[in-house]
Design a protein around this motif. Sequence first.
Motif, short mmCIF file in Angstrom:
data_model
loop_
_atom_site.label_atom_id
_atom_site.label_comp_id
_atom_site.label_asym_id
_atom_site.label_seq_id
_atom_site.Cartn_x
_atom_site.Cartn_y
_atom_site.Cartn_z
N ALA A 135 47.31 32.55 36.63
CA ALA A 135 48.02 33.32 37.65
C ALA A 135 48.20 34.77 37.23
O ALA A 135 47.99 35.68 38.01
CB ALA A 135 49.37 32.68 37.93
N LEU A 136 48.59 34.98 35.98
CA LEU A 136 48.74 36.35 35.47
C LEU A 136 47.96 36.47 34.17
O LEU A 136 48.05 35.62 33.31
CB LEU A 136 50.22 36.68 35.22
N PRO B 298 38.87 35.62 44.09
CA PRO B 298 38.28 34.56 43.25
C PRO B 298 39.24 33.41 43.01
O PRO B 298 40.45 33.59 43.06
CB PRO B 298 37.96 35.29 41.95
N ASP B 299 38.68 32.26 42.76
CA ASP B 299 39.48 31.08 42.42
C ASP B 299 40.15 31.31 41.08
O ASP B 299 39.47 31.46 40.06
CB ASP B 299 38.52 29.88 42.35
N PRO B 300 41.49 31.36 41.06
CA PRO B 300 42.17 31.71 39.80
C PRO B 300 42.02 30.65 38.72
O PRO B 300 42.40 30.88 37.57
CB PRO B 300 43.63 31.88 40.21
N TYR C 124 45.06 42.64 40.91
CA TYR C 124 43.93 41.82 41.33
C TYR C 124 43.72 40.70 40.30
O TYR C 124 43.59 40.99 39.11
CB TYR C 124 42.66 42.66 41.45
N ALA C 125 43.72 39.49 40.76
CA ALA C 125 43.52 38.33 39.89
C ALA C 125 44.45 38.36 38.68
O ALA C 125 44.02 38.16 37.54
CB ALA C 125 42.06 38.21 39.46
N GLY C 126 45.71 38.67 38.92
CA GLY C 126 46.71 38.56 37.88
C GLY C 126 46.73 39.71 36.89
O GLY C 126 47.32 39.60 35.82
N ARG C 127 46.05 40.81 37.22
CA ARG C 127 46.04 41.94 36.31
C ARG C 127 46.11 43.23 37.12
O ARG C 127 45.54 43.31 38.21
CB ARG C 127 44.75 41.90 35.50
N GLY D 150 47.67 35.40 46.53
CA GLY D 150 47.11 34.67 45.39
C GLY D 150 46.80 35.55 44.20
O GLY D 150 46.25 35.08 43.21
N ALA D 151 47.16 36.84 44.27
CA ALA D 151 46.86 37.72 43.15
C ALA D 151 47.86 37.56 42.00
O ALA D 151 47.66 38.10 40.93
CB ALA D 151 46.84 39.17 43.63
N GLY D 152 48.95 36.83 42.25
CA GLY D 152 49.94 36.62 41.20
C GLY D 152 51.20 37.43 41.39
O GLY D 152 52.02 37.52 40.48
N LYS D 153 51.37 37.99 42.58
CA LYS D 153 52.53 38.87 42.81
C LYS D 153 53.85 38.10 42.70
O LYS D 153 54.77 38.53 42.00
CB LYS D 153 52.44 39.50 44.22
N THR D 154 53.92 36.97 43.39
CA THR D 154 55.18 36.21 43.37
C THR D 154 55.45 35.65 41.99
O THR D 154 56.60 35.63 41.53
CB THR D 154 55.11 35.08 44.42
#
Lengths: 334, 308
Positions: free
Chosen positions: A25-26, A277-279, A230-233, A46-50
């Motif tokens: 997630a991150l 992308p699929d995390p 983006y994608a946890g970063r 789904g980028a990991g914001k929450t």
Amino acid sequence: MENKPILEIKNLVVEYRTDDGIVQALNGLDLSIQPGETHGLVGETGAGKTTAGLGILKLIPDPPGVVVDGEIYLDGKNVMVASDKEMESMRGYDVSMIFQDPMTSLNPVMTVEDQIAEVYELHEDISQADSLKKTHEILELVGIPAERGNEYPHQFSGGMKQRVVIAMALAGNPKLLIADEPTTALDVTIQAQVLGMMKDLKDKYNTAMLMITHDLGIVAEVCDKVSVIYAGRIVEQGNLVDIFDNTRHPYTEGLFNSLPNLADRTQKLKPIKGLMPDPSNLPTGCPFHPRCDYVMEICSKVKPPRVYRDGAHYVECHLYNEENIKKGGVIERD
Amino acid sequence: MWKYILKRLLYLIPVLFGVTLLVFLIMSVAPGDPAKVILGEQATPEAIEQLRVELGLDDPVLVQYMRYATGLLKGDMGMSYKSKDPVAVEIVARIPTTLKLTLSATLIAVLVAIPLGIFAAVKQNTLFDGLSMFIALLGISIPIFWLGLMLLVLFSQRLGWFPSSGAASWKSFILPGVALGFHSMASIARITRSSMLEVIRQDYIRTARSKGMPYRDVITKHALPNALIPTITVTGLQIGALMAGSVLTETVFSLPGIGRLIINSIQGRDIPVVLGCILVFTIGFSVVNLLVDLLYAYVDPRIKAQYT
């Protein structure tokens, strides 16, 4: 002038370990917020914001969530090593969170005023009558008549519920407010109202805010600084002008391009091609490379390093080096 | 609210007539002529015929039922074939025993099941969770009469802690209460656990935690009230099962209650008494269900809004 930051996140790595695999997630999130500052965290679903927001509160559901690495300092206190009791005294008081969906964020069997009054009763040595009085004050502040306080959430509209959630988050007068897409569930007309109200309240109490959103319009309206995730970063970070006028990262550019053009309403939207992308199975190298219009050979092999344009503005992209980032011009906006 | 309660009580009237009609029909097609059973094997055909006329058993079933129903409307439940006493008197004498039994079983079930369910949910997938769900599985699987007998052997015969029969003091209701309540306890514990698990994943639980509320308080103040609705439903239904179970329990523990009366009356083909007992059970079950629905309104304001 740099004050001591109210929030500092260093290299936060969070995974959700499920039976179907490990969801990353991150992946090394860095973020820092000064007192009174509003920082926008922008990215797709789904980028990991929450997860980032919940991480600050140490409320990432465990299991399946695991904080693998990283440090979080909240007003100088190390969240990672804080005990349950210490976290409880910080939550709602030093930091509070406005949740995304007001429809499900309120307890359906408890009156609205009781739910808000709890915040006072938990953090202040206060009588029940006084906490109720303060609750009524804050309800009026967010535009809800105090006499409706003894009603239940199902008797409120979505916009009013969100006001209740905001009142609840503000009740402890926190130093940091995490707002997780506070207006996403609301009608556009109500969005502007709620946003305006939050801005006023923030100015009034000088609260720092982490504004989690996917809406660049909201960012332009309320944020001082912006991180694009983006994608946890974080792939690009800077102040509002940096991000909006000196956009460097192709992903940030893509976000801008996918906004509707109000001047020419017949123009087609230009969405970013492909999907997030699929995390649980991130691409190698730069996670954005499969969707990037500027993709180069190196992008799929090496994670891009952080390149600074100035002290505040950086990107993580192979297009840039120390020199060409200052000039810009790599990306042409339509 | 009062209008709603009145409406529900009025609904009870057709239900009672439906239930009695059904039981009447079943009893009339069941083998065994009441007159023959009452007079015994050696009775002459003339004597049996005379008793049949006396009891009105020679009329068609529907005529018999109409006679019973009109009596019922006047508040007359008929006379026992066997003792010749009014049915109402026989039943009223036995209600307290069954009431005490059902109440103790319910209390034992609820007081054990709800904490067990909550802890099992909060400590999901731990040893405690596994153990309590194993106990719940036992409770659902073990037949009441077997458990009753085992309790009697251990606590009454071997240890002598509790009396083995009679309804003399509160002590007489402990073992029957446990035997009868164990099954319900298992069902209630399981449903409490699963609804609790559902509720603690809700957003508003996260909201409550984000206020800085200690987890224990979040569970008791926010999660439990929301998880109680399914628990209340099952508890209400279980009280119906408890009445059915009282038939077995009262037999095993020789308690002079309605459960035992109904068994004896069925065996003796004492139709008015059987009908009377069924009526009492039906009323009891309906009233419990009404209370359950009222309890919903108390627990959940969204349901209350629908009752006006």
